[in-house]
Scaffold this motif. Structure first.
Motif, PDB file in Angstrom:
ATOM      1  N   VAL A  34     -60.502  73.077  39.713  1.00  0.00           N
ATOM      2  CA  VAL A  34     -61.316  72.608  38.589  1.00  0.00           C
ATOM      3  C   VAL A  34     -61.713  71.158  38.794  1.00  0.00           C
ATOM      4  O   VAL A  34     -62.860  70.755  38.537  1.00  0.00           O
ATOM      5  N   GLY A  35     -60.765  70.344  39.265  1.00  0.00           N
ATOM      6  CA  GLY A  35     -61.081  68.950  39.555  1.00  0.00           C
ATOM      7  C   GLY A  35     -62.167  68.821  40.602  1.00  0.00           C
ATOM      8  O   GLY A  35     -63.066  67.970  40.486  1.00  0.00           O
ATOM      9  N   ALA A  36     -62.122  69.669  41.629  1.00  0.00           N
ATOM     10  CA  ALA A  36     -63.157  69.637  42.659  1.00  0.00           C
ATOM     11  C   ALA A  36     -64.520  70.009  42.076  1.00  0.00           C
ATOM     12  O   ALA A  36     -65.546  69.428  42.447  1.00  0.00           O
ATOM     13  N   ILE A  37     -64.541  70.961  41.134  1.00  0.00           N
ATOM     14  CA  ILE A  37     -65.794  71.341  40.483  1.00  0.00           C
ATOM     15  C   ILE A  37     -66.360  70.173  39.681  1.00  0.00           C
ATOM     16  O   ILE A  37     -67.573  69.900  39.712  1.00  0.00           O
ATOM     17  N   LEU A  38     -65.498  69.467  38.960  1.00  0.00           N
ATOM     18  CA  LEU A  38     -65.957  68.330  38.163  1.00  0.00           C
ATOM     19  C   LEU A  38     -66.539  67.235  39.060  1.00  0.00           C
ATOM     20  O   LEU A  38     -67.589  66.647  38.747  1.00  0.00           O
ATOM     21  N   VAL A  39     -65.873  66.972  40.177  1.00  0.00           N
ATOM     22  CA  VAL A  39     -66.364  65.950  41.103  1.00  0.00           C
ATOM     23  C   VAL A  39     -67.711  66.367  41.687  1.00  0.00           C
ATOM     24  O   VAL A  39     -68.654  65.558  41.766  1.00  0.00           O
ATOM     25  N   MET A  40     -67.828  67.627  42.083  1.00  0.00           N
ATOM     26  CA  MET A  40     -69.081  68.110  42.657  1.00  0.00           C
ATOM     27  C   MET A  40     -70.206  68.076  41.631  1.00  0.00           C
ATOM     28  O   MET A  40     -71.351  67.725  41.953  1.00  0.00           O
ATOM     29  N   THR A  41     -69.893  68.431  40.389  1.00  0.00           N
ATOM     30  CA  THR A  41     -70.907  68.379  39.330  1.00  0.00           C
ATOM     31  C   THR A  41     -71.408  66.958  39.120  1.00  0.00           C
ATOM     32  O   THR A  41     -72.622  66.711  39.011  1.00  0.00           O
ATOM     33  N   ALA A  42     -70.481  66.011  39.061  1.00  0.00           N
ATOM     34  CA  ALA A  42     -70.866  64.609  38.882  1.00  0.00           C
ATOM     35  C   ALA A  42     -71.706  64.125  40.058  1.00  0.00           C
ATOM     36  O   ALA A  42     -72.702  63.404  39.881  1.00  0.00           O
ATOM     37  N   PHE A  43     -71.339  64.529  41.262  1.00  0.00           N
ATOM     38  CA  PHE A  43     -72.093  64.130  42.452  1.00  0.00           C
ATOM     39  C   PHE A  43     -73.524  64.675  42.405  1.00  0.00           C
ATOM     40  O   PHE A  43     -74.491  63.959  42.703  1.00  0.00           O
ATOM     41  N   MET A  44     -73.675  65.932  42.013  1.00  0.00           N
ATOM     42  CA  MET A  44     -74.999  66.541  41.971  1.00  0.00           C
ATOM     43  C   MET A  44     -75.866  65.902  40.897  1.00  0.00           C
ATOM     44  O   MET A  44     -77.052  65.630  41.115  1.00  0.00           O
ATOM     45  N   LEU A  45     -75.298  65.616  39.730  1.00  0.00           N
ATOM     46  CA  LEU A  45     -76.065  64.960  38.674  1.00  0.00           C
ATOM     47  C   LEU A  45     -76.518  63.566  39.115  1.00  0.00           C
ATOM     48  O   LEU A  45     -77.644  63.144  38.838  1.00  0.00           O
ATOM     49  N   ALA A  46     -75.631  62.853  39.807  1.00  0.00           N
ATOM     50  CA  ALA A  46     -76.000  61.526  40.308  1.00  0.00           C
ATOM     51  C   ALA A  46     -77.103  61.628  41.365  1.00  0.00           C
ATOM     52  O   ALA A  46     -78.025  60.806  41.402  1.00  0.00           O
TER      53      ALA A  46
END
Length: 363
Positions: free
Chosen positions: A53-65
């Protein structure tokens, strides 16, 4: 074609895509296990789910940025690379290696590179869907053999809550969906409602399709209302003689009527559903097939037992409810319904197979 038939066919095609991901993952459970491709050392550790789940949150933040700073090419390159890698994992197990370079089969590698090349050169909707099913089956199979029953259940519950929050409260998942649509990458499954649809030519995102459809309907209704008001005003303010009335009736009789199957304005050209909506509930299905020793059902080429079958049927039930809600004209979070269906169907299948509830919950 009638709109109801078009949308019904689209729903059926969506179900087939989900079944492709689910049965593809079940077909990969045994070869992935034999190849020792588990991603973690202890599949029964529930903290594995929190790391994921933490990896998903990091990836989501990266994609939005990346979308914010116009770095979409990084995301596109990353997803195409992941597509090639997952495709290779899959094809290395199911395709013959007639020649090898070291320990790598040449034929599976070439097919995997072909998937990546197709996504770069001609990412039409069927190319994206085929790549998405292969990716989804590979990812769900890998995580299914890596997550025991309790970690898989924890993962589904946490991600269902997160999906609801990200769609209905923060709405950042909708922003993410809009951003990836123009990239033509297999993070969404594209379901056309007509054979003439082209994803390359459309260039639309789901919100734009829905908004344009609603706008067209409102405009049509508004014009009709204004015309009715004008007719009413003429009939009350400007009396007509009998000859004028007869001419008007004759005109109505001779006017061509619209064909009954004519397509109304604003009909959706395609439906879109996130690939993760197919992968996440399938992780539990693959986990049930991998970790519950309750006897396999006699189905060729796949590893299947009653709990896994229950998870498949529960996911499809949740999908049908989700599609019925989406067809009303607004986006919805998929995982709350899909994961709930998968968990409920899995537990029913486990109880049917005589598995104690504590064992089914991984306790």
């Amino acid at each position: 074609m009638n709109e109801r038939i078009r949308l019904g066919s689209a729903v059926g095609f969506t179900c087939l895509l989900f079944i492709g991901v689910q049965f593809g993952a079940l077909a990969l459970v045994e070869p992935f296990t034999a190849a020792e491709m588990q991603a973690v050392e202890d599949p029964s550790d529930p903290t594995n789910s929190l790391v994921y789940v933490g990896a998903i949150l990091v990836m989501t933040a990266f994609m939005l940025a990346a979308f914010k700073y116009d770095l979409q090419w990084i995301i596109r390159g990353l997803i195409v690379g992941v597509s090639v890698l997952l495709s290779w994992f899959v094809f290395a197990e199911i395709l013959p290696s007639v020649a090898t370079v070291g320990s790598i089969g040449v034929f599976p590698l070439l097919v995997s590179l072909g998937v990546g090349a197709a996504l770069v050169i001609y990412p039409e909707w069927y190319v994206i869907d085929i790549a998405g099913v292969v990716m989804g089956a590979g990812a769900a199979g890998l995580f299914g053999i890596s997550f025991g029953l309790l970690p898989a259940l924890v993962l589904l519950v946490v991600l269902a809550v997160y999906d609801a929050i990200s769609v209905y409260r923060t709405e950042h998942m909708l922003d993410l969906a809009e951003g990836v649509m123009d990239l033509h990458i297999p993070v969404v499954l594209v379901v056309p409602t007509s054979l003439s649809y082209s994803f390359l030519e459309a260039g639309d995102v789901p919100g734009e399709i829905e908004d344009r459809g609603a706008g067209s309907t409102a405009t049509t209704n508004g014009s009709s209302s204004e015309a009715d008001a004008d007719d009413f005003e003429r009939s009350t303010v400007e009396p007509t003689d009998s000859e004028a009335v007869e001419n008007e009736r004759e005109l109505e009789r001779t006017e061509p009527r619209p064909e009954p199957d004519a397509e109304p304005e604003g009909v959706r050209d395609a439906l879109f559903i996130g690939l993760g909506d197919a992968v996440i509930p399938t992780i539990l299905v693959a986990s049930a097939a991998s970790f519950l020793d309750v006897g396999s059902l006699d189905v060729p080429l796949i590893t299947l037992n009653a709990p896994a079958l229950g998870g498949v049927l529960g996911t499809l039930a949740g999908l049908l409810v989700l599609m019925a809600m989406v067809l009303k004209g607004r986006p919805h979070a998929g995982l709350p319904l899909l994961n709930s269906g998968a968990i409920g169907g899995y537990l029913v299948g486990a109880l049917w197979a005589g598995v104690p509830i504590a064992t089914a919950l991984g306790l």
